[in-house]
Motif scaffolding. Structure first.
Motif, mmCIF file in Angstrom:
data_model
loop_
_atom_site.group_PDB
_atom_site.id
_atom_site.type_symbol
_atom_site.label_atom_id
_atom_site.label_comp_id
_atom_site.label_asym_id
_atom_site.label_seq_id
_atom_site.Cartn_x
_atom_site.Cartn_y
_atom_site.Cartn_z
ATOM 1 N N GLY A 63 13.454 10.943 -0.448
ATOM 2 C CA GLY A 63 13.867 12.007 -1.712
ATOM 3 C C GLY A 63 13.213 11.305 -3.078
ATOM 4 O O GLY A 63 11.652 10.946 -2.868
ATOM 5 N N SER A 64 13.466 12.048 -4.213
ATOM 6 C CA SER A 64 13.268 11.595 -5.366
ATOM 7 C C SER A 64 12.865 9.785 -5.758
ATOM 8 O O SER A 64 12.643 8.619 -6.195
ATOM 9 N N LEU A 97 2.121 -9.985 -1.858
ATOM 10 C CA LEU A 97 1.252 -9.146 -2.589
ATOM 11 C C LEU A 97 1.288 -7.953 -2.746
ATOM 12 O O LEU A 97 0.807 -7.208 -3.893
ATOM 13 N N THR A 98 0.954 -7.955 -1.344
ATOM 14 C CA THR A 98 1.247 -5.839 -1.296
ATOM 15 C C THR A 98 2.065 -5.148 -1.679
ATOM 16 O O THR A 98 2.240 -4.210 -2.371
ATOM 17 N N ASP A 99 3.352 -5.477 -1.763
ATOM 18 C CA ASP A 99 4.110 -5.114 -2.607
ATOM 19 C C ASP A 99 4.346 -4.862 -4.239
ATOM 20 O O ASP A 99 4.838 -4.238 -4.447
ATOM 21 N N LYS A 100 3.751 -5.990 -4.979
ATOM 22 C CA LYS A 100 3.084 -6.263 -5.905
ATOM 23 C C LYS A 100 2.257 -5.232 -6.532
ATOM 24 O O LYS A 100 2.557 -4.287 -7.497
ATOM 25 N N LEU A 101 1.435 -5.771 -5.874
ATOM 26 C CA LEU A 101 0.223 -4.165 -6.232
ATOM 27 C C LEU A 101 -0.103 -3.224 -5.738
ATOM 28 O O LEU A 101 -0.425 -2.244 -6.546
ATOM 29 N N MET A 102 1.069 -2.651 -4.866
ATOM 30 C CA MET A 102 0.889 -0.995 -4.312
ATOM 31 C C MET A 102 1.727 -0.047 -5.545
ATOM 32 O O MET A 102 3.356 -0.784 -5.416
ATOM 33 N N GLU A 103 1.214 1.333 -5.629
ATOM 34 C CA GLU A 103 2.015 1.994 -5.915
ATOM 35 C C GLU A 103 3.063 2.253 -5.283
ATOM 36 O O GLU A 103 3.422 2.393 -4.026
ATOM 37 N N GLU A 104 4.437 2.936 -5.724
ATOM 38 C CA GLU A 104 5.196 3.815 -4.670
ATOM 39 C C GLU A 104 4.609 5.061 -4.669
ATOM 40 O O GLU A 104 4.097 5.742 -5.028
ATOM 41 N N LYS A 105 4.923 5.458 -2.705
ATOM 42 C CA LYS A 105 4.342 6.454 -2.291
ATOM 43 C C LYS A 105 3.506 7.275 -3.082
ATOM 44 O O LYS A 105 3.273 8.323 -3.306
ATOM 45 N N ARG A 106 1.951 6.121 -2.562
ATOM 46 C CA ARG A 106 0.731 6.591 -2.634
ATOM 47 C C ARG A 106 0.655 6.227 -1.912
ATOM 48 O O ARG A 106 -0.057 5.061 -1.428
ATOM 49 N N PRO A 107 0.006 6.462 -0.748
ATOM 50 C CA PRO A 107 -0.126 6.695 0.921
ATOM 51 C C PRO A 107 -2.107 6.015 0.598
ATOM 52 O O PRO A 107 -2.715 6.865 -0.356
ATOM 53 N N ASP A 108 -2.343 5.079 1.350
ATOM 54 C CA ASP A 108 -3.214 4.631 0.904
ATOM 55 C C ASP A 108 -3.706 4.146 2.766
ATOM 56 O O ASP A 108 -3.440 3.087 3.005
ATOM 57 N N PRO A 109 -3.864 5.020 3.760
ATOM 58 C CA PRO A 109 -4.047 4.247 5.220
ATOM 59 C C PRO A 109 -5.226 3.788 4.858
ATOM 60 O O PRO A 109 -5.068 2.945 6.615
ATOM 61 N N PHE A 110 -6.236 3.206 4.346
ATOM 62 C CA PHE A 110 -7.516 2.000 5.001
ATOM 63 C C PHE A 110 -6.736 0.813 4.347
ATOM 64 O O PHE A 110 -6.639 -0.496 5.070
ATOM 65 N N ILE A 111 -5.710 0.826 2.752
ATOM 66 C CA ILE A 111 -5.520 -0.939 2.917
ATOM 67 C C ILE A 111 -3.732 -0.792 4.435
ATOM 68 O O ILE A 111 -3.474 -1.792 4.276
ATOM 69 N N TYR A 112 -3.600 0.096 4.082
ATOM 70 C CA TYR A 112 -2.354 0.343 5.326
ATOM 71 C C TYR A 112 -2.924 -0.480 6.801
ATOM 72 O O TYR A 112 -2.250 -1.528 7.054
ATOM 73 N N GLU A 113 -3.907 0.033 7.056
ATOM 74 C CA GLU A 113 -4.763 -0.094 8.176
ATOM 75 C C GLU A 113 -5.312 -2.048 8.725
ATOM 76 O O GLU A 113 -5.169 -2.699 9.231
ATOM 77 N N GLN A 114 -5.698 -2.583 7.110
ATOM 78 C CA GLN A 114 -5.314 -4.014 6.557
ATOM 79 C C GLN A 114 -4.758 -4.842 7.263
ATOM 80 O O GLN A 114 -5.027 -5.428 7.523
ATOM 81 N N PHE A 115 -3.757 -3.779 6.643
ATOM 82 C CA PHE A 115 -2.124 -5.062 5.905
ATOM 83 C C PHE A 115 -1.926 -4.936 7.246
ATOM 84 O O PHE A 115 -1.555 -5.962 7.253
ATOM 85 N N LEU A 116 -1.746 -4.086 8.259
ATOM 86 C CA LEU A 116 -1.320 -4.538 9.861
ATOM 87 C C LEU A 116 -2.705 -5.647 11.003
ATOM 88 O O LEU A 116 -1.816 -6.317 11.082
ATOM 89 N N GLN A 117 -4.051 -5.034 10.534
ATOM 90 C CA GLN A 117 -4.603 -5.660 11.414
ATOM 91 C C GLN A 117 -4.497 -6.805 11.161
ATOM 92 O O GLN A 117 -4.635 -8.478 12.042
ATOM 93 N N THR A 118 -4.701 -7.882 9.364
ATOM 94 C CA THR A 118 -4.472 -9.117 9.336
ATOM 95 C C THR A 118 -3.153 -9.699 9.855
ATOM 96 O O THR A 118 -3.178 -10.252 10.284
ATOM 97 N N LEU A 119 -1.920 -9.008 9.325
ATOM 98 C CA LEU A 119 -0.609 -9.680 10.283
ATOM 99 C C LEU A 119 -0.604 -10.125 11.724
ATOM 100 O O LEU A 119 0.022 -11.260 12.611
ATOM 101 N N LEU A 120 -1.383 -8.925 12.809
ATOM 102 C CA LEU A 120 -1.195 -9.113 13.846
ATOM 103 C C LEU A 120 -2.882 -9.926 14.475
ATOM 104 O O LEU A 120 -2.580 -10.883 15.564
ATOM 105 N N LEU A 121 -4.059 -10.053 13.796
ATOM 106 C CA LEU A 121 -4.582 -10.843 14.133
ATOM 107 C C LEU A 121 -4.351 -12.457 13.554
ATOM 108 O O LEU A 121 -4.432 -13.653 14.125
ATOM 109 N N ILE A 122 -3.782 -12.087 12.525
ATOM 110 C CA ILE A 122 -2.819 -14.045 12.012
ATOM 111 C C ILE A 122 -1.727 -14.359 13.605
ATOM 112 O O ILE A 122 -1.097 -15.416 13.377
#
Length: 247
Positions: A63-64, A97-122
């Motif tokens: 919702g809003s 860091l991601t929580d602080k720097l990413m704005e609410e409800k502003r999709p960014d598939p590239f950043i999402y994929e980089q974040f996910l891949q970083t966690l998977l590799l760690i």
């Protein structure tokens, strides 16, 4: 209306006696906050899917304001991170860091994929320090304050060697170094690593091997740069410092 979205839990906090509020970084909707009712109950089906770093498919009503989580399905538990204090420290830093720097409800598939891949590799035991720096430079770009590492920030020259100027926000060539006498002189290999870290997909980390001394130098520069331009105190970084990982 409920949407089925893919996401990773950035943060989870208790709400009342039985509920949780979780912050998700999602591929489709960007960063969102949702209420998970009853998630604190021991037998709740949502207990396992609302833990930090869980990667899953979530059925949410957006919702809003704060959304509502109906159910979810785990895709990756990232168990290796939660069972290792060092991996947990890096993942916590990246999530905050991601929580602080990413704005609410502003999709960014590239950043999402980089974040996910970083966690998977760690999670899989790859070099967490290098992965962290690579991701940092990408999210700094998203946030609008990444250092300029292609050429001299003053004259545009691409001729090395370069110095790294915190004050000027990136590389200075030999002719322009006088602008900032405190700029850090960079060997060519470090200048190249900064470019690679900023632009290479983290999934290609297997092709990179970085000496410990070079990681320490780059860590020092990135820390000093964030202190100048980042603006947010990252609590979990203190934990990394205490583990002697970020010194």
């Amino acid at each position: 209306m409920f949407d089925k979205i893919e996401g990773v839990v950035l943060r989870s906090r208790d709400y009342g006696e039985t509920h949780k509020i979780i912050t998700l970084l999602t591929r489709e909707k960007g960063k969102i906050g949702v209420m998970a009712r009853g998630a604190k109950k021991p037998k709740s089906r949502m207990s396992s899917i609302t833990q930090p770093f869980i990667h899953g498919l979530y059925l949410v009503q957006i919702g809003s304001g704060l959304g509502s989580l109906s159910q979810g399905e785990m895709m990756s538990s990232l168990r290796g991170i939660r069972e290792d204090i060092v991996k947990t420290a890096y993942a916590s830093f990246l999530a905050e860091l991601t929580d602080k720097l990413m704005e609410e409800k502003r999709p960014d598939p590239f950043i999402y994929e980089q974040f996910l891949q970083t966690l998977l590799l760690i999670n899989d035991g790859k070099d967490a320090e290098v992965l962290t720096m690579m991701y940092e430079l990408k999210i700094y770009t998203k946030a609008g304050f990444a250092p300029h590492v292609h050429s001299c920030v003053n004259c545009g020259s691409t001729e090395s060697p370069f110095s790294f100027s915190i004050k000027e926000g990136g590389f200075l060539c030999v002719r322009c170094k006088h602008i900032d006498p405190e700029a850090y002189g960079l060997p060519d290999n470090l200048a190249k690593l900064l470019r690679v870290f900023k632009h290479m997909d983290v999934a290609r980390l297997g092709n990179i091997s970085v000496k410990d001394e070079n990681k320490k130098r780059l860590r020092m520069l990135i820390d000093a740069y964030y202190d100048q331009y980042g603006g947010y105190f990252i609590k979990s970084k203190k934990f990394l410092d205490q583990l002697d990982l970020f010194k």
